[in-house]
Design a protein around this motif. Sequence first.
Motif, mmCIF file in Angstrom:
data_model
loop_
_atom_site.group_PDB
_atom_site.id
_atom_site.type_symbol
_atom_site.label_atom_id
_atom_site.label_comp_id
_atom_site.label_asym_id
_atom_site.label_seq_id
_atom_site.Cartn_x
_atom_site.Cartn_y
_atom_site.Cartn_z
ATOM 1 N N TYR A 170 39.688 28.388 96.533
ATOM 2 C CA TYR A 170 38.741 29.670 96.646
ATOM 3 C C TYR A 170 40.321 30.308 97.004
ATOM 4 O O TYR A 170 40.101 30.921 96.268
ATOM 5 C CB TYR A 170 37.537 29.631 97.830
ATOM 6 C CG TYR A 170 37.268 30.720 98.110
ATOM 7 C CD1 TYR A 170 36.630 31.729 96.908
ATOM 8 C CD2 TYR A 170 36.881 30.766 99.283
ATOM 9 C CE1 TYR A 170 36.054 32.906 97.440
ATOM 10 C CE2 TYR A 170 36.108 32.297 99.473
ATOM 11 C CZ TYR A 170 35.983 33.151 98.654
ATOM 12 O OH TYR A 170 35.525 34.269 98.643
ATOM 13 N N LEU A 171 40.541 29.767 98.021
ATOM 14 C CA LEU A 171 42.245 30.669 98.486
ATOM 15 C C LEU A 171 42.676 30.729 97.629
ATOM 16 O O LEU A 171 43.380 31.828 97.303
ATOM 17 C CB LEU A 171 42.572 30.241 100.027
ATOM 18 C CG LEU A 171 43.190 30.841 100.509
ATOM 19 C CD1 LEU A 171 42.788 31.715 101.365
ATOM 20 C CD2 LEU A 171 43.583 30.621 101.339
ATOM 21 N N ALA A 172 43.292 29.808 97.006
ATOM 22 C CA ALA A 172 44.280 29.227 95.474
ATOM 23 C C ALA A 172 43.443 31.040 94.646
ATOM 24 O O ALA A 172 44.497 31.921 94.261
ATOM 25 C CB ALA A 172 44.268 28.420 94.963
ATOM 26 N N ARG A 173 42.181 31.627 94.434
ATOM 27 C CA ARG A 173 42.064 32.115 93.324
ATOM 28 C C ARG A 173 41.969 33.947 94.122
ATOM 29 O O ARG A 173 42.700 34.137 93.447
ATOM 30 C CB ARG A 173 40.365 31.562 92.958
ATOM 31 C CG ARG A 173 40.349 30.893 92.201
ATOM 32 C CD ARG A 173 38.888 30.337 91.637
ATOM 33 N NE ARG A 173 37.299 30.547 92.461
ATOM 34 C CZ ARG A 173 37.078 29.330 92.882
ATOM 35 N NH1 ARG A 173 37.880 28.384 92.297
ATOM 36 N NH2 ARG A 173 36.379 29.418 93.377
ATOM 37 N N LEU A 174 41.661 33.842 95.007
ATOM 38 C CA LEU A 174 42.168 34.910 96.208
ATOM 39 C C LEU A 174 42.915 34.956 96.282
ATOM 40 O O LEU A 174 43.607 36.843 95.837
ATOM 41 C CB LEU A 174 41.100 34.298 97.400
ATOM 42 C CG LEU A 174 40.102 34.428 97.385
ATOM 43 C CD1 LEU A 174 39.738 34.035 98.991
ATOM 44 C CD2 LEU A 174 39.438 35.555 96.899
ATOM 45 N N ARG A 175 44.453 34.606 96.062
ATOM 46 C CA ARG A 175 46.131 34.372 96.100
ATOM 47 C C ARG A 175 46.426 35.156 95.323
ATOM 48 O O ARG A 175 46.575 36.157 95.237
ATOM 49 C CB ARG A 175 45.974 33.542 96.641
ATOM 50 C CG ARG A 175 47.200 33.234 97.925
ATOM 51 C CD ARG A 175 48.096 31.950 98.690
ATOM 52 N NE ARG A 175 47.731 31.003 98.143
ATOM 53 C CZ ARG A 175 47.311 30.161 97.964
ATOM 54 N NH1 ARG A 175 46.136 30.238 99.503
ATOM 55 N NH2 ARG A 175 47.311 28.738 97.506
ATOM 56 N N ASP A 176 45.474 35.288 93.509
ATOM 57 C CA ASP A 176 46.065 35.027 92.733
ATOM 58 C C ASP A 176 45.659 36.511 92.146
ATOM 59 O O ASP A 176 46.470 37.124 91.330
ATOM 60 C CB ASP A 176 45.111 34.597 91.398
ATOM 61 C CG ASP A 176 46.332 32.489 91.774
ATOM 62 O OD1 ASP A 176 47.503 32.890 91.877
ATOM 63 O OD2 ASP A 176 45.736 31.874 90.665
ATOM 64 N N ARG A 177 44.043 36.670 92.307
ATOM 65 C CA ARG A 177 43.452 37.695 92.252
ATOM 66 C C ARG A 177 44.213 39.514 93.480
ATOM 67 O O ARG A 177 44.048 40.186 93.280
ATOM 68 C CB ARG A 177 42.316 38.086 92.454
ATOM 69 C CG ARG A 177 41.571 37.275 91.592
ATOM 70 C CD ARG A 177 40.159 36.356 92.415
ATOM 71 N NE ARG A 177 39.963 35.468 90.866
ATOM 72 C CZ ARG A 177 38.798 34.958 91.165
ATOM 73 N NH1 ARG A 177 37.608 34.749 91.454
ATOM 74 N NH2 ARG A 177 38.284 34.061 89.466
ATOM 75 N N ALA A 178 45.057 38.644 94.337
ATOM 76 C CA ALA A 178 45.157 40.190 94.951
ATOM 77 C C ALA A 178 46.703 40.097 95.234
ATOM 78 O O ALA A 178 46.596 41.753 94.354
ATOM 79 C CB ALA A 178 45.570 39.293 97.226
ATOM 80 N N ARG A 179 47.650 39.208 93.967
ATOM 81 C CA ARG A 179 48.408 39.559 93.595
ATOM 82 C C ARG A 179 48.441 40.507 92.564
ATOM 83 O O ARG A 179 48.804 41.669 92.280
ATOM 84 C CB ARG A 179 49.313 38.277 93.400
ATOM 85 C CG ARG A 179 49.899 37.115 94.017
ATOM 86 C CD ARG A 179 50.581 36.085 93.695
ATOM 87 N NE ARG A 179 51.311 34.994 95.060
ATOM 88 C CZ ARG A 179 50.604 34.084 95.042
ATOM 89 N NH1 ARG A 179 49.808 33.380 93.942
ATOM 90 N NH2 ARG A 179 50.626 33.314 96.096
ATOM 91 N N SER A 180 47.465 39.930 92.165
ATOM 92 C CA SER A 180 47.094 41.037 90.485
ATOM 93 C C SER A 180 47.190 42.951 90.687
ATOM 94 O O SER A 180 47.579 43.242 90.491
ATOM 95 C CB SER A 180 46.131 40.435 90.045
ATOM 96 O OG SER A 180 46.033 41.192 88.609
ATOM 97 N N LEU A 181 45.986 42.659 92.065
ATOM 98 C CA LEU A 181 45.588 43.775 92.184
ATOM 99 C C LEU A 181 46.991 44.935 92.271
ATOM 100 O O LEU A 181 46.769 45.727 92.511
ATOM 101 C CB LEU A 181 44.526 44.122 93.417
ATOM 102 C CG LEU A 181 43.673 43.303 92.735
ATOM 103 C CD1 LEU A 181 41.931 43.031 93.503
ATOM 104 C CD2 LEU A 181 42.228 44.418 91.964
ATOM 105 N N ALA A 182 47.332 43.479 93.887
ATOM 106 C CA ALA A 182 48.544 44.213 94.276
ATOM 107 C C ALA A 182 50.053 44.672 93.734
ATOM 108 O O ALA A 182 50.356 46.211 93.575
ATOM 109 C CB ALA A 182 49.476 43.495 95.050
#
Length: 369
Positions: A170-182
Amino acid sequence: MPSARASSSPSPSDTTAPAAASPSATPDPEAARAEAEAARARDAALLANARSLAQIIEAQARVAQDELAGLDPQIEEVATDLDAVNANIAALQAKYDTRRSLRDRLERDALRMAALPSAAVPADLSDAQREALDDLRTLQSGLLDAQAKLTERADLLSTLKGSVGAKQAYLARLRDRARSLAAAAASGDTDAKTAQIAVLTALAQDATNAQTALAQLVASAMVRDGAAGAWSLPVRGVLTQPFGPTSFELEPPATYKGVSYAHFHAAIDLAAPLGTPVTAASDGVVAFVGHLPDGAMIVLIAHAGGYVSEYAHLDDTFALPPVKAGQAVNAGQVIGFIGLTGITTGAHLHFAVMKDRAPIDPLGLLQAP
């Protein structure tokens, strides 16, 4: 036994944003656990107050990391327990084997009588015979107790490691999405909006995958025999989202009574504080305890008449569900505790009821406690 002592918590550099301070190293597992639980409570407040998608994802990542930090000392403690239990079993077994190898008549008699039911043991044993028999039975009882504890500790370790695996994914998916948004935010408004749509689509897909897995579980859990019992609310809380079509983009598409909806909430959401006990809404048998693909900890209960109830977003770190698959439960019995697992924007219970695989509005069944 595989090593259980490697740290499961990611380093702060792996998180989506500067996370709350990780619990400091301490030899006291209870203190470390309490510190992690307090950190989760602080970050749960951030999640509840998050307004933008980026803020929600950042807060969710903080909560996941807090829970990983809370799992570390528990895994360490259980692994230590397992080592001690294994050592105890080895010592008891060695003593028992020694007794079996002795040729002394008393020991032979004790071994023979230990295999008899208590009522069949002669009443006229000498003191020496009685002492040898009692000693042997004490060893046997100790072995059985130690083996039962070994099974219980091994099951707990497996459950805790399952929570770790779900949170890391779950944390890995969140990291990927946060990087994409940033990255998109730095490129301008157009790219930012495109990235937000992509992230929302991915979150909706997670929810769809969870519903697919849930449907498979429900299909295997249904019990058609018998009459349905009375139903009651599983938790006292505020109804924050009703059953039915919704504009909330994180809800998956669904077809309900022949009508297709872009977003449909096939449950009711009841907000309640973290750690609030959740009870079985009706008599039944626990069909599943575990994680859905989106990381949510759930309990499924099969009820007579083709009903299945789902209790989702339960805690899987600080207050594990106290029930197991195959266990009969009564209405009102505690089956879990409010948590923040899976796709959620605040502490609440996602409560769903299915009848013959089809979702129904729980409020049509429930009687308020």
